[in-house]
Scaffold this motif. Structure first.
Motif, PDB file in Angstrom:
ATOM      1  N   LEU A 104       8.308  14.801  -5.066  1.00 45.05           N
ATOM      2  CA  LEU A 104       9.202  13.829  -5.694  1.00 45.05           C
ATOM      3  C   LEU A 104      10.054  13.113  -4.648  1.00 45.05           C
ATOM      4  N   LEU A 105      10.597  13.856  -3.709  1.00 42.87           N
ATOM      5  CA  LEU A 105      11.419  13.236  -2.674  1.00 42.87           C
ATOM      6  C   LEU A 105      10.598  12.305  -1.786  1.00 42.87           C
TER       7      LEU A 105
ATOM      8  N   CYS B 222       8.580   4.809  -2.277  1.00 46.55           N
ATOM      9  CA  CYS B 222       8.774   3.718  -3.228  1.00 46.55           C
ATOM     10  C   CYS B 222       9.997   2.869  -2.872  1.00 46.55           C
ATOM     11  N   MET B 223      11.062   3.528  -2.423  1.00 48.10           N
ATOM     12  CA  MET B 223      12.249   2.763  -2.030  1.00 48.10           C
ATOM     13  C   MET B 223      11.977   1.917  -0.788  1.00 48.10           C
ATOM     14  N   TRP B 224      11.239   2.479   0.173  1.00 47.27           N
ATOM     15  CA  TRP B 224      10.904   1.714   1.373  1.00 47.27           C
ATOM     16  C   TRP B 224      10.047   0.503   1.004  1.00 47.27           C
ATOM     17  N   ALA B 225       9.073   0.721   0.101  1.00 45.66           N
ATOM     18  CA  ALA B 225       8.214  -0.393  -0.312  1.00 45.66           C
ATOM     19  C   ALA B 225       9.008  -1.440  -1.088  1.00 45.66           C
ATOM     20  N   ALA B 226       9.954  -1.003  -1.912  1.00 47.50           N
ATOM     21  CA  ALA B 226      10.744  -1.954  -2.695  1.00 47.50           C
ATOM     22  C   ALA B 226      11.608  -2.832  -1.800  1.00 47.50           C
TER      23      ALA B 226
ATOM     24  N   ALA C  67       0.834  -1.211   0.000  1.00 48.39           N
ATOM     25  CA  ALA C  67       0.000   0.000   0.000  1.00 48.39           C
ATOM     26  C   ALA C  67       0.864   1.255   0.000  1.00 48.39           C
ATOM     27  N   VAL C  68       1.966   1.231   0.750  1.00 55.32           N
ATOM     28  CA  VAL C  68       2.875   2.374   0.765  1.00 55.32           C
ATOM     29  C   VAL C  68       3.507   2.559  -0.612  1.00 55.32           C
ATOM     30  N   GLY C  69       3.850   1.471  -1.280  1.00 52.48           N
ATOM     31  CA  GLY C  69       4.419   1.552  -2.627  1.00 52.48           C
ATOM     32  C   GLY C  69       3.441   2.133  -3.627  1.00 52.48           C
ATOM     33  N   VAL C  70       2.187   1.710  -3.560  1.00 48.30           N
ATOM     34  CA  VAL C  70       1.167   2.266  -4.466  1.00 48.30           C
ATOM     35  C   VAL C  70       0.973   3.749  -4.186  1.00 48.30           C
TER      36      VAL C  70
END
Length: 106
Positions: free
Chosen positions: A47-48, A54-58, A6-9
């Protein structure tokens, strides 16, 4: 569907909104006949934030990292692949000498 997914989305949605806001800002600058010097600070902040999410979700979505056991039987190759057509043995590695006469100085 866990929290990481969910955080990644949400991170991807924030990145998409930042891109849309930048396009709108450039369109507004064209109407006002001003030069584009860079995106506004709120877009840079988006953006940041989207990048961090996205990095945390990845890193969390794929699962827990497991250690590789070097002596495990699961790491051994027990048979060659069925299709041998793509195995290439004639490559640039043959110019590297197999034995090197290097001696370490103590």
């Amino acid at each position: 569907m866990g929290l990481g997914f969910a955080v990644g989305v949400f991170g991807v949605l924030i990145l998409a909104h930042a891109a849309y806001a930048t396009v709108q800002y450039r369109g507004l600058l064209k109407i006002m006949e001003e030069e584009f010097s860079g995106p506004p600070m709120n877009v840079v902040a988006e953006l940041l934030l989207g990048l961090v999410l996205c990095m945390w979700a990845a890193l969390t979505v794929p699962g827990k990292f497991l250690s590789i056991q070097p002596n495990s039987e699961e790491n051994r190759i027990v048979s060659l692949p069925v299709n041998l057509d793509f195995m290439i043995f004639n490559h640039r590695g043959k110019v590297i000498p197999l034995e090197m006469d290097l001696k370490l100085k103590h």
